[in-house]
Scaffold this active site. Sequence first.
Site, mmCIF file in Angstrom:
data_model
loop_
_atom_site.group_PDB
_atom_site.id
_atom_site.type_symbol
_atom_site.label_atom_id
_atom_site.label_comp_id
_atom_site.label_asym_id
_atom_site.label_seq_id
_atom_site.Cartn_x
_atom_site.Cartn_y
_atom_site.Cartn_z
ATOM 1 C CG HIS A 107 -48.987 36.184 -43.750
ATOM 2 N ND1 HIS A 107 -48.032 35.250 -44.135
ATOM 3 C CD2 HIS A 107 -49.544 35.701 -42.617
ATOM 4 C CE1 HIS A 107 -48.029 34.254 -43.268
ATOM 5 N NE2 HIS A 107 -48.924 34.497 -42.329
ATOM 6 C CG ASN A 109 -46.580 32.602 -38.475
ATOM 7 O OD1 ASN A 109 -45.962 31.549 -38.631
ATOM 8 N ND2 ASN A 109 -47.345 32.828 -37.440
ATOM 9 C CG HIS A 149 -38.530 38.569 -53.447
ATOM 10 N ND1 HIS A 149 -38.521 37.228 -53.174
ATOM 11 C CD2 HIS A 149 -39.793 38.865 -53.842
ATOM 12 C CE1 HIS A 149 -39.718 36.723 -53.392
ATOM 13 N NE2 HIS A 149 -40.518 37.695 -53.806
ATOM 14 C CG HIS A 179 -59.224 26.914 -56.288
ATOM 15 N ND1 HIS A 179 -58.327 27.082 -55.264
ATOM 16 C CD2 HIS A 179 -60.086 27.968 -56.200
ATOM 17 C CE1 HIS A 179 -58.626 28.168 -54.585
ATOM 18 N NE2 HIS A 179 -59.679 28.733 -55.134
ATOM 19 N N GLY A 262 -59.121 24.042 -31.397
ATOM 20 C CA GLY A 262 -59.999 24.809 -30.525
ATOM 21 C C GLY A 262 -59.490 26.203 -30.267
ATOM 22 N N GLY A 263 -58.811 26.764 -31.253
ATOM 23 C CA GLY A 263 -58.242 28.097 -31.103
ATOM 24 C C GLY A 263 -59.308 29.174 -31.040
ATOM 25 N NE ARG A 264 -59.953 35.757 -27.996
ATOM 26 C CZ ARG A 264 -59.954 36.989 -28.518
ATOM 27 N NH1 ARG A 264 -59.168 37.265 -29.552
ATOM 28 N NH2 ARG A 264 -60.720 37.936 -28.005
#
Length: 303
Positions: A107, A109, A149, A179, A262-264
């Site tokens: 991932h 971003n 890393h 959890h 209210g994203g897609r």
Amino acid sequence: MTAVAIPAVRDYLTDLQGRIVAALEQAGGEAFRTDAWQRAEGGGGVSRLLEGGQLFERAGVLFSHVKGTRLPPSASAHRPELAGRGWEAMGVSMVLHPRNPYVPTTHMNVRMFVAAARPGHAESDVFWFGGGLDLTPYYPFEDDARHFHRACRDALDPHGADYYPRYKQWCDEYFFLKHRNETRGIGGIFFDDLNEPGFDASFALTCSVGDSFLPAYLPIVQARRDMPYGERERDFQAYRRGRYVEFNLVFDRGTLFGLQSGGRTESILLSMPPLAQWRYDWQPQAGTPEAALAEFLRPREWV
């Protein structure tokens, strides 16, 4: 400042998306689909995605630039003084779910957020950057973790020697399933609310993080993509993917922000794996490759 900066950030992000997709298409030999969309409340984006590929079972590299009139709760929870402001958010977000269980999920971003000054108030626009990259192996290899890393450290060191240790720890703490009492993977780097160095320095650091993704991840793909696997490995991969689903739907701030603003939905949930499964109180047999993963799912110093 932000009025001038927004086009520069947008140009970088769209270029980054294009570079990453081109490299992934070359690696996998399969074309990504392009889905451009508009948001009724303001803004839009371009989703580049692949499903059912031989190398990547599901992959999404998403660009969005969205706007709103009131900050959603997930964005103002840590900054209550900004509640009620108009906002803009833009970023590139991606998740790759390879088919071969020996190739780790990843991932990445990078994003910028702007909370606009309210008319008639003695205040200015507030910006901050965030992002990071992390690795989620199913059958982990120390060499892969160290390489990943090192790439993260090398991206941050030119901006200051203290950034990698801080952002590594932040990543270990953020991608933690409370959890389950385990990390989501072997970590990487994560940061948010970056604006203290000023716009130019914050933007430059964010660009370094985005640019580090391909050299951090593609060598691992090339090293593991042809390793033989069978039903046992695919079964364990699906079981561990369940943890990915749990984190994204319960803890991930980006997912929560997207849903609250209210994203897609199609774009937000593109991070989900194509197949996942859960078992009641299952534990891998001691001494098996599956059991070895547990040793990697706790914070460690890799470089």
